[in-house]
Design a protein around this motif. Structure first.
Motif, short mmCIF file in Angstrom:
data_model
loop_
_atom_site.label_atom_id
_atom_site.label_comp_id
_atom_site.label_asym_id
_atom_site.label_seq_id
_atom_site.Cartn_x
_atom_site.Cartn_y
_atom_site.Cartn_z
N MET A 1 0.85 -1.18 0.00
CA MET A 1 0.00 0.00 0.00
C MET A 1 0.89 1.24 0.00
O MET A 1 1.94 1.27 0.62
CB MET A 1 -0.91 0.00 1.23
CG MET A 1 -1.83 1.18 1.24
SD MET A 1 -2.90 1.37 2.68
CE MET A 1 -3.40 -0.24 3.07
N LYS A 2 0.43 2.24 -0.69
CA LYS A 2 1.12 3.53 -0.77
C LYS A 2 0.19 4.59 -0.20
O LYS A 2 -1.02 4.51 -0.38
CB LYS A 2 1.43 3.83 -2.24
CG LYS A 2 2.13 5.13 -2.48
CD LYS A 2 2.37 5.30 -3.98
CE LYS A 2 2.96 6.65 -4.28
NZ LYS A 2 3.17 6.86 -5.71
N VAL A 3 0.75 5.56 0.52
CA VAL A 3 -0.04 6.64 1.09
C VAL A 3 0.44 7.98 0.53
O VAL A 3 1.64 8.24 0.49
CB VAL A 3 0.07 6.66 2.63
CG1 VAL A 3 -0.67 7.85 3.21
CG2 VAL A 3 -0.48 5.37 3.21
N GLU A 4 -0.49 8.77 0.08
CA GLU A 4 -0.17 10.13 -0.40
C GLU A 4 -0.95 11.12 0.46
O GLU A 4 -2.11 10.90 0.76
CB GLU A 4 -0.53 10.29 -1.87
CG GLU A 4 0.34 9.43 -2.76
CD GLU A 4 0.28 9.83 -4.22
OE1 GLU A 4 -0.11 10.97 -4.52
OE2 GLU A 4 0.62 8.98 -5.05
N ILE A 5 -0.27 12.21 0.83
CA ILE A 5 -0.90 13.24 1.64
C ILE A 5 -0.95 14.53 0.84
O ILE A 5 0.04 14.94 0.24
CB ILE A 5 -0.12 13.46 2.95
CG1 ILE A 5 -0.18 12.18 3.79
CG2 ILE A 5 -0.69 14.64 3.72
CD1 ILE A 5 0.64 12.21 5.04
N ILE A 6 -2.13 15.12 0.82
CA ILE A 6 -2.36 16.36 0.09
C ILE A 6 -2.88 17.40 1.08
O ILE A 6 -3.76 17.10 1.89
CB ILE A 6 -3.39 16.15 -1.04
CG1 ILE A 6 -2.89 15.11 -2.02
CG2 ILE A 6 -3.70 17.46 -1.73
CD1 ILE A 6 -3.92 14.68 -3.03
N GLN A 7 -2.35 18.62 1.00
CA GLN A 7 -2.80 19.68 1.89
C GLN A 7 -3.08 20.95 1.09
O GLN A 7 -2.42 21.22 0.09
CB GLN A 7 -1.74 20.00 2.94
CG GLN A 7 -1.53 18.89 3.94
CD GLN A 7 -0.53 19.25 5.00
OE1 GLN A 7 0.52 19.78 4.69
NE2 GLN A 7 -0.86 18.97 6.24
N SER A 8 -4.07 21.70 1.57
CA SER A 8 -4.41 22.96 0.94
C SER A 8 -5.16 23.82 1.95
O SER A 8 -5.72 23.32 2.91
CB SER A 8 -5.30 22.72 -0.29
OG SER A 8 -5.69 23.95 -0.86
N GLN A 9 -5.17 25.11 1.70
CA GLN A 9 -5.96 26.02 2.54
C GLN A 9 -7.26 26.39 1.85
O GLN A 9 -7.99 27.26 2.32
CB GLN A 9 -5.13 27.26 2.87
CG GLN A 9 -3.94 26.94 3.73
CD GLN A 9 -3.08 28.15 4.03
OE1 GLN A 9 -3.36 29.25 3.58
NE2 GLN A 9 -2.02 27.94 4.78
N ASN A 10 -7.56 25.73 0.75
CA ASN A 10 -8.76 26.00 -0.02
C ASN A 10 -9.46 24.67 -0.31
O ASN A 10 -8.84 23.76 -0.88
CB ASN A 10 -8.36 26.71 -1.32
CG ASN A 10 -9.53 27.03 -2.19
OD1 ASN A 10 -10.21 26.14 -2.67
ND2 ASN A 10 -9.75 28.32 -2.40
N ARG A 25 -6.37 5.05 -10.36
CA ARG A 25 -5.65 4.32 -9.32
C ARG A 25 -6.63 3.49 -8.51
O ARG A 25 -7.82 3.80 -8.43
CB ARG A 25 -4.91 5.28 -8.39
CG ARG A 25 -3.74 5.96 -9.06
CD ARG A 25 -3.00 6.77 -8.06
NE ARG A 25 -1.72 7.21 -8.58
CZ ARG A 25 -0.95 8.06 -7.93
NH1 ARG A 25 -1.30 8.53 -6.77
NH2 ARG A 25 0.20 8.42 -8.45
N ASP A 26 -6.11 2.46 -7.87
CA ASP A 26 -6.91 1.57 -7.03
C ASP A 26 -6.89 2.12 -5.60
O ASP A 26 -6.04 1.76 -4.79
CB ASP A 26 -6.34 0.16 -7.08
CG ASP A 26 -7.17 -0.83 -6.30
OD1 ASP A 26 -8.32 -0.50 -5.91
OD2 ASP A 26 -6.67 -1.95 -6.06
N VAL A 27 -7.83 3.02 -5.30
CA VAL A 27 -7.87 3.70 -4.00
C VAL A 27 -8.58 2.81 -2.98
O VAL A 27 -9.69 2.34 -3.21
CB VAL A 27 -8.59 5.06 -4.11
CG1 VAL A 27 -8.73 5.71 -2.74
CG2 VAL A 27 -7.84 5.97 -5.07
#
Length: 52
Positions: A1-10, A25-27
């Motif tokens: 398993m792979k983990v991706e982190i995304i951040q935004s203020q919007n 992708r297979d989420v």
């Protein structure tokens, strides 16, 4: 398993970034969180778990 982190203020930008990340992708799961920073800015975070 792979983990991706995304951040935004919007929120809409976060939504667009999530859509780009999960495309074709297979989420397995997506976890969402918010945090209020010291300058009263809200930071939105998505942790996306992808099956590899």
């Amino acid at each position: 398993m792979k983990v991706e982190i995304i951040q935004s203020q919007n929120k809409s930008e976060l939504d667009n970034l999530i859509n780009e990340c999960v495309q074709d992708r297979d989420v397995k799961d997506i976890k969402l969180s918010t945090a209020v920073l010291s300058n009263n800015v809200i930071q939105y975070t998505a942790m996306i778990m992808i099956n590899t």
